[in-house]
Design a protein around this motif. Structure first.
Motif, mmCIF file in Angstrom:
data_model
loop_
_atom_site.group_PDB
_atom_site.id
_atom_site.type_symbol
_atom_site.label_atom_id
_atom_site.label_comp_id
_atom_site.label_asym_id
_atom_site.label_seq_id
_atom_site.Cartn_x
_atom_site.Cartn_y
_atom_site.Cartn_z
ATOM 1 N N ALA A 56 -23.444 -27.106 -21.887
ATOM 2 C CA ALA A 56 -22.469 -27.803 -21.041
ATOM 3 C C ALA A 56 -21.266 -28.289 -21.848
ATOM 4 O O ALA A 56 -20.138 -28.268 -21.356
ATOM 5 C CB ALA A 56 -23.135 -28.979 -20.330
ATOM 6 N N ASN A 57 -21.494 -28.671 -23.102
ATOM 7 C CA ASN A 57 -20.388 -29.182 -23.919
ATOM 8 C C ASN A 57 -19.551 -28.074 -24.552
ATOM 9 O O ASN A 57 -18.642 -28.353 -25.323
ATOM 10 C CB ASN A 57 -20.903 -30.139 -24.987
ATOM 11 C CG ASN A 57 -21.746 -29.446 -26.040
ATOM 12 O OD1 ASN A 57 -22.264 -28.353 -25.818
ATOM 13 N ND2 ASN A 57 -21.900 -30.084 -27.167
ATOM 14 N N ARG A 58 -19.837 -26.822 -24.199
ATOM 15 C CA ARG A 58 -19.061 -25.679 -24.702
ATOM 16 C C ARG A 58 -18.454 -24.858 -23.576
ATOM 17 O O ARG A 58 -17.798 -23.850 -23.828
ATOM 18 C CB ARG A 58 -19.952 -24.760 -25.550
ATOM 19 C CG ARG A 58 -20.679 -25.445 -26.664
ATOM 20 C CD ARG A 58 -19.781 -25.900 -27.745
ATOM 21 N NE ARG A 58 -19.919 -24.954 -28.826
ATOM 22 C CZ ARG A 58 -19.093 -24.882 -29.833
ATOM 23 N NH1 ARG A 58 -18.080 -25.675 -29.910
ATOM 24 N NH2 ARG A 58 -19.270 -24.009 -30.777
ATOM 25 N N ARG A 116 -25.125 -21.719 -12.512
ATOM 26 C CA ARG A 116 -25.793 -22.655 -13.416
ATOM 27 C C ARG A 116 -26.786 -23.558 -12.691
ATOM 28 O O ARG A 116 -27.561 -24.276 -13.312
ATOM 29 C CB ARG A 116 -24.758 -23.505 -14.144
ATOM 30 C CG ARG A 116 -23.923 -22.714 -15.123
ATOM 31 C CD ARG A 116 -22.798 -23.542 -15.721
ATOM 32 N NE ARG A 116 -23.246 -24.674 -16.494
ATOM 33 C CZ ARG A 116 -23.620 -24.631 -17.787
ATOM 34 N NH1 ARG A 116 -23.582 -23.476 -18.436
ATOM 35 N NH2 ARG A 116 -24.011 -25.723 -18.407
ATOM 36 N N GLU A 119 -26.017 -26.168 -10.693
ATOM 37 C CA GLU A 119 -25.598 -27.559 -10.800
ATOM 38 C C GLU A 119 -24.477 -27.832 -9.800
ATOM 39 O O GLU A 119 -23.815 -26.903 -9.336
ATOM 40 C CB GLU A 119 -25.137 -27.889 -12.226
ATOM 41 C CG GLU A 119 -23.928 -27.107 -12.691
ATOM 42 C CD GLU A 119 -23.642 -27.275 -14.174
ATOM 43 O OE1 GLU A 119 -24.530 -27.698 -14.936
ATOM 44 O OE2 GLU A 119 -22.515 -26.968 -14.578
ATOM 45 N N GLN A 146 -20.226 -31.624 -11.397
ATOM 46 C CA GLN A 146 -20.771 -31.708 -12.752
ATOM 47 C C GLN A 146 -20.208 -30.585 -13.620
ATOM 48 O O GLN A 146 -19.818 -30.809 -14.755
ATOM 49 C CB GLN A 146 -22.297 -31.637 -12.717
ATOM 50 C CG GLN A 146 -22.930 -31.708 -14.095
ATOM 51 C CD GLN A 146 -24.444 -31.596 -14.034
ATOM 52 O OE1 GLN A 146 -25.050 -31.591 -12.963
ATOM 53 N NE2 GLN A 146 -25.063 -31.508 -15.189
ATOM 54 N N CYS A 147 -20.160 -29.384 -13.076
ATOM 55 C CA CYS A 147 -19.619 -28.237 -13.798
ATOM 56 C C CYS A 147 -18.160 -28.493 -14.179
ATOM 57 O O CYS A 147 -17.762 -28.277 -15.329
ATOM 58 C CB CYS A 147 -19.746 -26.982 -12.941
ATOM 59 S SG CYS A 147 -19.122 -25.482 -13.714
ATOM 60 N N ASN A 173 -17.928 -31.183 -16.911
ATOM 61 C CA ASN A 173 -18.316 -30.642 -18.215
ATOM 62 C C ASN A 173 -17.216 -29.757 -18.795
ATOM 63 O O ASN A 173 -16.891 -29.849 -19.984
ATOM 64 C CB ASN A 173 -19.619 -29.842 -18.107
ATOM 65 C CG ASN A 173 -20.817 -30.717 -17.849
ATOM 66 O OD1 ASN A 173 -20.810 -31.913 -18.104
ATOM 67 N ND2 ASN A 173 -21.862 -30.119 -17.301
ATOM 68 N N ALA A 223 -14.282 -31.938 -19.931
ATOM 69 C CA ALA A 223 -14.589 -32.615 -21.194
ATOM 70 C C ALA A 223 -14.541 -31.637 -22.371
ATOM 71 O O ALA A 223 -13.998 -31.965 -23.439
ATOM 72 C CB ALA A 223 -15.956 -33.289 -21.108
ATOM 73 N N SER A 224 -15.087 -30.443 -22.191
ATOM 74 C CA SER A 224 -15.063 -29.436 -23.258
ATOM 75 C C SER A 224 -13.636 -29.019 -23.591
ATOM 76 O O SER A 224 -13.287 -28.848 -24.761
ATOM 77 C CB SER A 224 -15.856 -28.197 -22.848
ATOM 78 O OG SER A 224 -17.196 -28.518 -22.641
#
Length: 79
Positions: free
Chosen positions: A10-12, A52, A54, A58-59, A62, A65-66
């Motif tokens: 998620a962080n990528r 995913r 989700e 949320q997607c 994420n 943020a990435s």
């Protein structure tokens, strides 16, 4: 690709629409000029979220943020 997108941490995860001639196949209606554009990003986010398993919110959070981390972008209020 739909199976592999689940494996991206998620962080990528990044979402983009830079491929001008790679319009999502399931986009309806298809644009007459067959050109991909940033306006289709919500559609792409929804498709990736579904793959995913989700929520799209949320997607999108994420991916945002990435992207901020990769390009070192921050909100003015967070500095």
């Amino acid at each position: 690709l739909r199976e592999l997108v689940r494996e991206i941490p998620a962080n990528r995860l990044l979402l983009e629409t830079d491929g001008p001639y790679l319009v999502p196949r399931d986009l309806r209606p298809q644009p007459a000029d067959r050109r991909n554009e940033p306006a289709f990003l919500p559609h792409i986010a929804a498709a990736v979220a579904a793959c995913r398993g989700e929520p799209v919110e949320q997607c999108a959070a994420n991916a945002t943020a990435s992207t901020r981390q990769l390009f070192r972008l921050w909100h003015a209020s967070s500095t």
